[in-house]
Design an enzyme around this catalytic site. Structure first.
Site, PDB file in Angstrom:
ATOM      1  N   CYS A 388      -8.207  10.536 -17.511  1.00  0.00           N
ATOM      2  CA  CYS A 388      -8.089  11.409 -16.162  1.00  0.00           C
ATOM      3  C   CYS A 388      -7.113  10.492 -15.633  1.00  0.00           C
ATOM      4  CB  CYS A 388      -9.175  11.823 -15.766  1.00  0.00           C
ATOM      5  SG  CYS A 388      -8.814  13.440 -14.780  1.00  0.00           S
ATOM      6  N   HIS A 522     -12.377  14.267 -19.366  1.00  0.00           N
ATOM      7  CA  HIS A 522     -13.252  13.431 -19.217  1.00  0.00           C
ATOM      8  C   HIS A 522     -14.199  13.368 -20.503  1.00  0.00           C
ATOM      9  CE1 HIS A 522     -12.860  11.959 -15.141  1.00  0.00           C
ATOM     10  NE2 HIS A 522     -12.509  13.113 -14.928  1.00  0.00           N
ATOM     11  N   GLU A 524     -16.219  11.192 -21.771  1.00  0.00           N
ATOM     12  CA  GLU A 524     -17.516  10.516 -21.731  1.00  0.00           C
ATOM     13  C   GLU A 524     -18.567  11.336 -21.486  1.00  0.00           C
ATOM     14  OE1 GLU A 524     -15.205  10.481 -19.451  1.00  0.00           O
ATOM     15  OE2 GLU A 524     -15.711  10.057 -17.441  1.00  0.00           O
TER      16      GLU A 524
HETATM   17  N1  GLN Z   1      -7.015  12.038  -8.939  1.00  0.00           N
HETATM   18  C1  GLN Z   1      -6.623  12.481 -10.101  1.00  0.00           C
HETATM   19  C2  GLN Z   1      -6.394  14.121  -9.979  1.00  0.00           C
HETATM   20  O1  GLN Z   1      -7.211  14.882  -9.188  1.00  0.00           O
HETATM   21  C3  GLN Z   1      -7.454  12.033 -11.230  1.00  0.00           C
HETATM   22  C4  GLN Z   1      -8.853  12.886 -11.150  1.00  0.00           C
HETATM   23  C5  GLN Z   1      -9.958  11.993 -12.301  1.00  0.00           C
HETATM   24  O2  GLN Z   1      -9.517  10.901 -12.589  1.00  0.00           O
HETATM   25  N2  GLN Z   1     -10.977  12.669 -12.380  1.00  0.00           N
HETATM   26  O3  GLN Z   1      -5.860  14.802 -10.673  1.00  0.00           O
END
Ligand code: GLN
Length: 550
Positions: A388, A522, A524
């Protein structure tokens, strides 16, 4: 359902004496044992705090926010439930006091209470009971965990609701299990039962008599203490279950079974105790962990490492990658925020590691250090996994250092001439357009939950997944800005996973590197010990390969 009547049996798990007793893992382990006896289970969590969900809380306060397929931002215990039982959690499996109160207040404004005074009993407790009973059909058991510790003001409405529910559904359909701690007092050389007695008294004062006590302890409970607890707490001696500390969490279902917990539970519900549950899969996992050959070190460069629960699913997914490769994995936690002044110094922390992982995150603090970590992994050919935010920063690093835009940034940090990562306010979900305001509420407004992506053949992502369409869970506001396609190409970035309409890059990688993969989602959250996530398996395999080259 039987004749239109819900047949699901409820097991309520409360905690006493201290917090952090591992009720989530205890609930999950019980779920595993009931499944192994052929029953269908669901696990649910009720949290007593007033936030509507944990989405807006700092991970260092509350631990990670676990996201379900259907897009709910929930407590990290739902991650344990999924990892142990393999049952994907749903929106209807997690609730907070804040959400319950918001339902009650909305109904009050709507005029649903017809002139009545809105009160904790019955309005709040009714709403809690509705949550507990909702969306159950084929499940034989619903295990409901109540967050917090008995005695907290906040948990009272939940305890009252489960007390009422047992009266309504009958004791033959509801069981109360209380998890407590037996502290070992070194000076006296004894396990102390008094805090457990007090905690049970506290439960009794709200009308709940536990049917079983699960006693966390660092040493075996002597018979004398067991009898004492049984006598003072009014629980059968065989229902005092010893829960010894254990380093390998996936061994806990086996340990609990040896303590007879599942047999006592089926006895309670007058279900057959035979045949014995088949736990061979769990024995296999424990054997793989114990027989791991060699160790690889993975540096996780994040910002919330003061509370490792912030990265619970991540740490588990990395361990699953180890289990899949039969290797032990050591995680080196690196706090990127310590390197804001001099990000290049961070590379000293990465000397000798076999893989670098930059996990999800929010906000500018610590990002220069994370970008330095990406650069180090890229230049030194160390396997890199960006999740992410870790993917977004890998794109920024590549465009800054190889793609001709040294000032590349993300609109998350404010306006900048070259935002290669930008806010999106419109996207497609299940064929419908989802719209957000750029200055709207922060709670519950990210791109959340499972979305499909198409994977390009011949890429590392395809090699890992072995399939063309995947579904992964998202939780972010910003996306790779495809207007900079030329710069990405110049920087050597390959887009190996795209949203079905080809508008949103979901996976990036480098063809000129042994293993460099960034994902917008994500992964994970979907890794399980019995089904390690393919990207974690591939990442750890690459780290093992790298460790053998040195
Ligand atoms: N801050 C970034 C976004 O909002 C990544 C978010 C995250 O890593 N879950 O896009």
């Amino acid at each position: 359902m039987e004749n239109g009547k819900l047949k699901t049996k409820f097991i309520f798990i409360t905690g006493g004496v201290v917090s952090s007793l591992g009720k989530g893992i205890a609930s999950s382990a019980l779920g595993v044992l009931l499944q192994a006896r052929g029953y269908r289970v669901r696990l649910r969590k009720m949290d007593p705090y007033l936030n509507v969900d944990p989405g807006t809380m700092s991970p260092t306060q509350h631990g990670e926010v676990f996201v379900t397929d259907d897009g709910a931002e929930t407590d990290l215990d739902l991650g344990h439930y999924e990892r142990f039982t393999g049952v994907s959690a749903k929106k209807t499996d997690s609730v907070s006091a804040g959400r319950i109160y918001s339902y009650v207040l909305n109904k009050e404004r709507h005029g649903d209470y017809l002139g009545a005074t809105a009160q904790v009993i019955p309005h709040v407790t009714d709403e809690i009971k509705e949550f507990i009973r909702a969306d159950l059909d084929k499940e034989d058991f619903c295990i409901c965990e109540i967050g917090g510790t008995v005695g907290d003001i906040e948990s009272l409405p939940f305890l009252e609701a489960i007390r009422q529910l047992r009266n309504e559904e009958g004791a033959d359909r509801c069981m109360f299990i209380h998890v407590t701690l037996l502290p070992f007092v070194k000076m006296a050389g004894e396990l102390k039962t008094k805090p457990t007695q007090h905690s049970v008294k506290e439960l009794l004062s709200v009308g709940i008599q536990p049917d079983m006590l699960l006693c966390r302890s660092e040493c075996p409970i002597p018979d004398n203490e067991r009898r004492k607890i049984a006598l003072f707490c009014n629980v059968k001696p065989e229902c005092i279950i010893e829960a010894l500390d254990c380093n390998i969490i996936y061994q806990i279902p086996i340990n609990y079974h040896e303590q007879g917990i599942d047999e006592r539970v089926v006895n309670y519900f007058k279900l057959p105790a035979a045949p014995e549950p088949d736990l061979s899969k769990w024995h296999d996992i424990v054997a793989r962990i114990k027989e791991a050959e060699g160790t690889v070190t993975i540096a996780v460069v994040g910002k919330y490492i003061s509370l490792l629960d912030s990265y619970k699913s991540l740490a588990e997914a990395i361990a699953h990658g180890g289990i899949a490769n039969k290797a032990a994995v050591k995680i080196k936690w690196v706090d990127a925020a310590d390197f804001d002044e001099d990000p290049e110094l961070l590379s000293q922390q990465l000397q000798g590691v076999d893989g670098v992982l930059v996990p999800g995150g929010f906000g500018e603090r610590g990002t220069e250090g994370k970008i330095a970590a990406v650069k180090f992994a890229r230049e030194k050919n160390i396997p890199y996994f960006g999740i992410c935010f870790g993917m977004q920063l890998a794109v920024i690093e590549a465009v800054r250092n190889l793609g001709g835009l040294p000032d590349a940034s993300t609109s998350e940090f404010g306006a900048s001439p070259h935002c290669v990562i930008g806010l999106i306010t419109e996207w497609i979900k299940n064929g419908e357009v989802e719209i957000r305001k750029s200055n709207g509420d922060l709670g519950g407004t990210m791109r959340l939950g499972a979305y499909p992506s198409n994977i390009k053949k011949g890429t590392k992502a395809y090699a890992a997944y072995g399939q063309k369409v995947i579904h992964e869970r998202h939780r972010h506001r910003y996306e790779v800005n495809t207007n900079y396609a030329k710069n990405y190409e110049q920087a050597g970035l390959v887009f190996s996973g795209m949203s079905p309409d080809d508008s949103l890059p979901e996976i990036i990688e480098r063809a000129d590197h042994p293993w460099f993969v960034g994902v917008q989602f994500h992964p994970e959250l979907k890794s399980r010990p019995l089904e390690p996530h393919p990207l974690f398996t591939a990442f750890i395999a690459a780290a093992i390969k790298k460790s053998r080259l040195v």
